[in-house]
Design a protein around this motif. Sequence first.
Motif, short mmCIF file in Angstrom:
data_model
loop_
_atom_site.label_atom_id
_atom_site.label_comp_id
_atom_site.label_asym_id
_atom_site.label_seq_id
_atom_site.Cartn_x
_atom_site.Cartn_y
_atom_site.Cartn_z
N PHE A 115 0.83 -1.21 0.00
CA PHE A 115 0.00 0.00 0.00
C PHE A 115 0.86 1.26 0.00
O PHE A 115 0.60 2.20 -0.76
CB PHE A 115 -0.93 -0.02 1.22
CG PHE A 115 -1.89 1.12 1.28
CD1 PHE A 115 -2.97 1.19 0.41
CD2 PHE A 115 -1.72 2.13 2.20
CE1 PHE A 115 -3.87 2.25 0.46
CE2 PHE A 115 -2.62 3.19 2.26
CZ PHE A 115 -3.69 3.25 1.39
N ALA A 116 1.90 1.28 0.82
CA ALA A 116 2.80 2.44 0.89
C ALA A 116 3.51 2.67 -0.44
O ALA A 116 3.63 3.81 -0.91
CB ALA A 116 3.82 2.26 2.01
N MET A 174 1.08 4.11 -2.88
CA MET A 174 0.78 5.50 -2.58
C MET A 174 1.80 6.44 -3.21
O MET A 174 1.49 7.60 -3.51
CB MET A 174 0.73 5.73 -1.07
CG MET A 174 -0.52 5.21 -0.42
SD MET A 174 -0.53 5.41 1.38
CE MET A 174 -0.24 7.13 1.57
N ALA A 175 2.99 5.97 -3.44
CA ALA A 175 4.01 6.77 -4.12
C ALA A 175 3.96 6.56 -5.63
O ALA A 175 4.11 7.51 -6.41
CB ALA A 175 5.40 6.41 -3.59
N ALA A 223 1.91 0.16 -9.15
CA ALA A 223 1.07 1.35 -9.30
C ALA A 223 1.63 2.32 -10.35
O ALA A 223 0.88 3.05 -10.98
CB ALA A 223 0.93 2.07 -7.96
#
Length: 122
Positions: free
Chosen positions: A7-8, A11-12, A72
């Motif tokens: 998740f972290a 997020m970036a 991502a």
Amino acid sequence: MTVALVFAGAMAGAPLRYLTDRAVRNRHDALFPWGTFSVNLIGCLILGGLAGAGMAVPAPLSALLGTGFCGALTTYSTFSYETLQLFERRAYRYAALNVVTTVVACLGAALLGYAAVHALVG
């Protein structure tokens, strides 16, 4: 813990994908989707490097950078969508160029990242 790291990383990666795409589009007013091509190329280079490091990369770091950040950052769905848009606009050459250059360049970037990091680590 792994889910939080993924998740972290995401997020970036997701905002960086958006910002990179916008920055590239602002500089290149072209039919070819240079923004998506750029983020996919960068993501493949990073993933290749992580693979080249092999066991030297701890699993948590691999989850953060590989699965989260690169997952991502890169975008197969946007690549597909933009290719279909090119077909709908009857820009067949650009659509074919997008598919061929993206596949070849991204595989090459992954290989380059793998070889470079593997040579440094191994």
